[in-house]
Motif scaffolding. Structure first.
Motif, PDB file in Angstrom:
ATOM      1  N   ARG A  64      -6.008   3.031   6.377  1.00 53.88           N
ATOM      2  CA  ARG A  64      -5.778   1.638   6.078  1.00 53.88           C
ATOM      3  C   ARG A  64      -5.232   1.441   4.822  1.00 53.88           C
ATOM      4  NH1 ARG A  64      -5.215  -1.134  10.545  1.00 53.88           N
ATOM      5  NH2 ARG A  64      -5.077  -2.949   9.299  1.00 53.88           N
ATOM      6  N   LEU A  65      -5.882   2.129   3.863  1.00 55.47           N
ATOM      7  CA  LEU A  65      -5.512   1.919   2.445  1.00 55.47           C
ATOM      8  C   LEU A  65      -4.319   2.521   1.873  1.00 55.47           C
ATOM      9  CD1 LEU A  65      -8.922   2.773   0.273  1.00 55.47           C
ATOM     10  CD2 LEU A  65      -7.999   0.456   0.954  1.00 55.47           C
ATOM     11  N   THR A  66      -3.907   3.494   2.722  1.00 56.06           N
ATOM     12  CA  THR A  66      -2.238   3.778   2.292  1.00 56.06           C
ATOM     13  C   THR A  66      -1.187   3.468   3.140  1.00 56.06           C
ATOM     14  OG1 THR A  66      -2.945   5.800   3.693  1.00 56.06           O
ATOM     15  CG2 THR A  66      -3.144   6.458   1.449  1.00 56.06           C
ATOM     16  N   GLY A  67      -1.852   2.219   3.965  1.00 54.80           N
ATOM     17  CA  GLY A  67      -0.866   1.624   5.039  1.00 54.80           C
ATOM     18  C   GLY A  67      -0.204   2.387   5.925  1.00 54.80           C
ATOM     19  N   GLU A  68      -0.778   3.562   6.390  1.00 51.98           N
ATOM     20  CA  GLU A  68      -0.086   4.291   7.221  1.00 51.98           C
ATOM     21  C   GLU A  68      -0.596   4.098   8.853  1.00 51.98           C
ATOM     22  OE1 GLU A  68       2.327   6.429   7.093  1.00 51.98           O
ATOM     23  OE2 GLU A  68       2.349   6.188   4.860  1.00 51.98           O
ATOM     24  N   ARG A  75      -8.846   5.678   5.166  1.00 53.57           N
ATOM     25  CA  ARG A  75      -7.781   6.383   4.425  1.00 53.57           C
ATOM     26  C   ARG A  75      -6.228   5.751   4.932  1.00 53.57           C
ATOM     27  NH1 ARG A  75      -6.679  11.871   2.616  1.00 53.57           N
ATOM     28  NH2 ARG A  75      -4.394  12.061   2.422  1.00 53.57           N
ATOM     29  N   ARG A  94       0.785  -1.181  -0.088  1.00 51.53           N
ATOM     30  CA  ARG A  94       0.041  -0.002   0.228  1.00 51.53           C
ATOM     31  C   ARG A  94       0.712   1.104   0.012  1.00 51.53           C
ATOM     32  NH1 ARG A  94      -4.282  -2.214   4.321  1.00 51.53           N
ATOM     33  NH2 ARG A  94      -4.879  -4.037   2.933  1.00 51.53           N
ATOM     34  N   ARG A  95       1.806   1.224   0.716  1.00 56.04           N
ATOM     35  CA  ARG A  95       2.769   2.431   0.830  1.00 56.04           C
ATOM     36  C   ARG A  95       3.424   2.737  -0.588  1.00 56.04           C
ATOM     37  NH1 ARG A  95       4.984   3.071   7.091  1.00 56.04           N
ATOM     38  NH2 ARG A  95       3.291   2.828   7.786  1.00 56.04           N
ATOM     39  N   VAL A 147      -4.932   7.402  -3.654  1.00 54.32           N
ATOM     40  CA  VAL A 147      -6.019   6.637  -2.732  1.00 54.32           C
ATOM     41  C   VAL A 147      -6.513   7.583  -1.850  1.00 54.32           C
ATOM     42  CG1 VAL A 147      -6.197   4.665  -1.404  1.00 54.32           C
ATOM     43  CG2 VAL A 147      -4.814   4.363  -3.420  1.00 54.32           C
ATOM     44  N   GLY A 148      -5.504   8.451  -1.095  1.00 54.53           N
ATOM     45  CA  GLY A 148      -6.008   9.322  -0.039  1.00 54.53           C
ATOM     46  C   GLY A 148      -6.928  10.289  -0.688  1.00 54.53           C
ATOM     47  N   ARG A 149      -6.845  10.917  -1.975  1.00 54.82           N
ATOM     48  CA  ARG A 149      -7.782  11.719  -2.354  1.00 54.82           C
ATOM     49  C   ARG A 149      -8.972  11.066  -2.896  1.00 54.82           C
ATOM     50  NH1 ARG A 149      -3.139  13.639  -5.052  1.00 54.82           N
ATOM     51  NH2 ARG A 149      -3.507  12.391  -7.109  1.00 54.82           N
ATOM     52  N   PRO A 200      -0.524   5.952  -3.097  1.00 62.20           N
ATOM     53  CA  PRO A 200      -1.067   6.190  -1.846  1.00 62.20           C
ATOM     54  C   PRO A 200      -1.689   7.524  -2.049  1.00 62.20           C
ATOM     55  CG  PRO A 200       0.914   5.455  -1.341  1.00 62.20           C
ATOM     56  CD  PRO A 200       0.858   5.832  -2.912  1.00 62.20           C
TER      57      PRO A 200
END
Lengths: 358, 342
Positions: free
Chosen positions: B80-84, B78, A244-245, A325-327, A322
């Protein structure tokens, strides 16, 4: 000081760096192929450590410290796996034999890998330097490393006057790494093993150079730099987190299918997707770094997550960055049916996710 | 389930504005004029929102709460999906456990098994502790319920870290979820590491002997392994909290064991219950028994000398003490129990 494997990225960087140390007179860089990078003032000797000629080099230059970095999982150039294995195992044997006969040698540093612990479901979650592996690595680089360590132990017994330091590195990542795992992470879509989410640890290339510097010099006050040490960054990342990162989608496959895909990729030559690699990506591996901190006195500058962030930056965004995805999640938040809240993320407190979140 | 923590907030709101809202609902047909004149609810009760709330009725109550939950949910999504997010070295994902896994187990815990917890104060609020429990029920649901019980009832909000059999870590999906929920392999190294970090560790020393015993032997404690848990607790110097779980024995009454099939599949036993495998997946539904989880008086282990962990007699004595205490509590709870299901 003699450094093997100098034609590789890591070896070359280490040679350039160690010659700046005040108590290092001369650096002799050894490899079977000419280095693609400048080595500064170091003397490059083109010698194959698989040949007995290495003994002459040792005697000629009155080497007192040997840093053996030519233990590596990946071929340099167009070598095959057999050649790599030969360099790792036979090369180490020759080098150790030569060192044993060279009275000038006082210190020996060997690069190994945490792969020697293997990875199995019955292993404890965290490996110490003394943890015996439940299942010995069956092949590939991990087996090479285990054999190399066996020879090094034998050498240490025969030459008790030589300080021997074995550094077991976790997966080395950096801006320009060359390791099978880095190749794997560079795939556009990451094949993963269905139903497993391995824990991974990384160590930054700069930290690797630092710790090699510590190990190859005189020990600092209150520390000891001979013995076996695990070297890894702090913290742990799951493979799903890494993907994901990096912004790369994953493709979960059943375990037998992963083996086929691995074989296919290996045949095409895209990555060295060996069985031990698959085991690592199935069960994961985490090592304890207490000895590294307390005995060796080394504190890595980069944690696992920071190392990985650096690596991700150098690789550029994947198919699902990422940020995008965040957006997308933010846009979802802006949709009218979702409530259209303008609250900043992170205000969750003790609220629970709505069912749709799962 | 998840609403439990939100209800008081909504309650407050509806109490403070209870009478006006009733008025509003009645006045919805007449128009919005009266809404703006609500006392004590100045800018928040804008006319359109008020109207919407009035029409929506009970669902509309506490719209702010829903907004917050959605915002929280999206922030969670958010992350979870960005892995943070962070996991510890055992792979324990605290956020996922708290927000998703616990929310999924909670209805089973509260509504299905209606677990009653006693003696939660016997778990220390800080520092390590080893919870030793009986094991039963064919499938390790008792471990999961114990985890929810500690998480939801302990005043300090402690997280239970369970030690699980190696089979758990061989099965796909199961091992992934187990690691994320904070479980780890039942071995001395992992247990000691967790205890030294000051975690509450849960262990079921009976292992497969306990969980896979036939229905006829219910509530009879099996042998407690070799007492490895005692020496681990001694070495870490943490108290042992005995724990008795009543109700788990009857969820899958195991009347037979298909040993050949079990060996074929690599499982320690293959249960045959009155419903499984005859009814297929429906037969895998556990019986809705009423559970009681009782935590007993902690047994201190810090008074012993260093070499005590190597003393087999002391180990056996302590193991027996823990075992007896759990067994006695089980009998006591069984006597108090009115029925299996209520």
């Amino acid at each position: 000081m003699l450094v093997t494997g100098a034609a590789r990225q890591l070896g070359g960087r280490f040679v350039r760096r160690i010659q700046r140390e005040p108590d290092v007179d001369r650096v002799i860089a050894v490899d079977a192929v000419a280095p693609g990078q400048r080595l500064g003032d170091a003397v490059f000797v083109r010698a194959d450590i698989r040949q007995p000629a290495i003994a002459r080099v040792l005697a000629e230059h009155m080497v007192d410290t040997v840093v053996h970095l030519d233990v590596s999982g990946k071929a340099l150039g167009a070598q095959g796996r057999t050649a790599v294995k030969e360099t790792n195992v036979i090369g180490t044997m020759q080098l150790l034999g030569a060192c044993q006969k060279a009275p000038s040698v006082r210190r020996m540093v060997v690069k190994s890998s945490t792969g020697v612990y293997g990875s199995a479901p019955r292993d404890p979650a965290v490996f110490h330097e003394t943890t015996p592996p439940k299942s010995l690595p069956g092949g590939g680089f991990a087996k090479d490393a285990a054999e190399v360590e066996g020879y090094v132990r034998g050498f240490a017994r025969r030459r008790p006057d030589v300080a021997v330091c074995v550094l077991r590195f976790a997966n080395i990542l950096g801006p320009d790494p060359d390791s099978p795992l880095a190749d794997y992470l560079a795939l556009p879509v990451l094949p993963t093993v269905f139903g497993y989410d391995p824990r991974l640890q990384f160590v930054h290339e700069d930290d690797v150079l630092d710790v090699l510097g510590i190990a190859s010099g005189e020990p600092r006050r209150g520390t000891l730099n001979s013995g076996t040490f695990n070297i890894a960054g702090d913290g742990v990342l799951l493979l799903s987190q890494c993907a994901r990162r990096l912004g790369r989608p994953t493709m979960p496959l059943l375990l037998p299918a992963v083996t086929w895909v691995g074989q296919a990729l290996r045949t095409v030559g895209m990555t060295d997707f060996s069985p031990e690699q698959i085991r690592l990506l199935t069960h994961g591996r985490v090592v304890s770094t207490v000895q590294m901190r307390e005995t060796l006195g080394f504190r890595p500058r980069f944690s696992t997550a920071e190392t990985f962030a650096e690596f991700a930056r150098s690789r550029g965004p994947g198919l699902l960055p990422p940020a995008a995805v965040g957006r997308a999640v933010d846009r979802l938040a802006a949709l009218p049916f979702a409530g259209g809240t303008g609250r900043a993320p992170g205000s969750s407190g003790d609220t629970h996710p709505t069912p749709s979140v799962r | 389930m998840a609403d439990a923590k939100v209800i008081p907030f909504d309650d407050d709101r509806s109490r403070s504005g209870g009478v006006p809202r009733a008025g509003r609902r009645r006045s919805a047909g007449r128009g919005t004029g009266s809404v703006s004149a609500l006392p004590g609810q100045p800018a928040a009760a804008l006319p359109p929102e008020g109207q919407e709330e009035a029409v929506a009725g009970p669902e509309g109550v506490g719209g702010g709460g829903w907004d917050r939950r959605i915002a929280g949910g999206l922030a969670f999504l958010r992350r979870r999906l960005t892995g943070e997010y962070d996991v510890d070295e055992f792979g324990y994902d605290e956020e996922l456990t708290d927000q998703v896994l616990m929310s999924m187990l909670r209805p089973v815990y509260e509504k299905y098994f209606r677990v009653e917890v006693k003696g939660i104060e016997n778990i220390p609020s800080d520092g390590g502790a080893l919870i030793v429990s009986n094991h039963s029920g064919t499938l390790p649901l008792d471990g999961l319920m114990l985890q929810v019980a500690v998480h939801d009832n302990h005043p300090a909000g402690r997280h239970l870290r369970l030690l699980a059999a190696d089979l758990v870590f061989m099965l796909p999906v199961v091992n992934e979820l187990a690691r994320k929920a904070g479980h780890t392999l039942a071995c001395a190294e992992d247990a000691e590491r967790l205890l030294r970090q000051g975690e509450v560790v849960g262990v079921m020393p009976e292992g497969f002997k306990g969980i896979g015993k036939p229905f006829g032997e219910r509530y009879k404690l099996q042998r407690f392994g070799r007492g490895g848990f005692v020496s681990t607790a001694l070495r870490a110097g943490v108290p042992i909290v005995p724990c008795s779980i009543v109700g788990a024995e009857e969820i899958y009454p195991m009347i037979g064991n298909a040993k050949t099939l079990a060996r074929l599949l690599g499982f320690p036993y293959f249960p045959i219950t009155p419903t499984f495998p005859w009814l297929g997946p429906l037969g895998a539904l556990p019986l809705p028994t009423k559970w009681t989880i009782q935590f007993g008086e902690p047994i201190p282990t810090d008074g012993y000398p260093m070499e005590a962990a190597e003393d087999p007699m002391l180990m056996f004595n302590l193991t027996d003490q823990v075992r007896e205490q759990i067994q006695h509590t089980l009998y006591k709870l069984l006597v108090q129990r009115r029925s299996v299901f209520f």
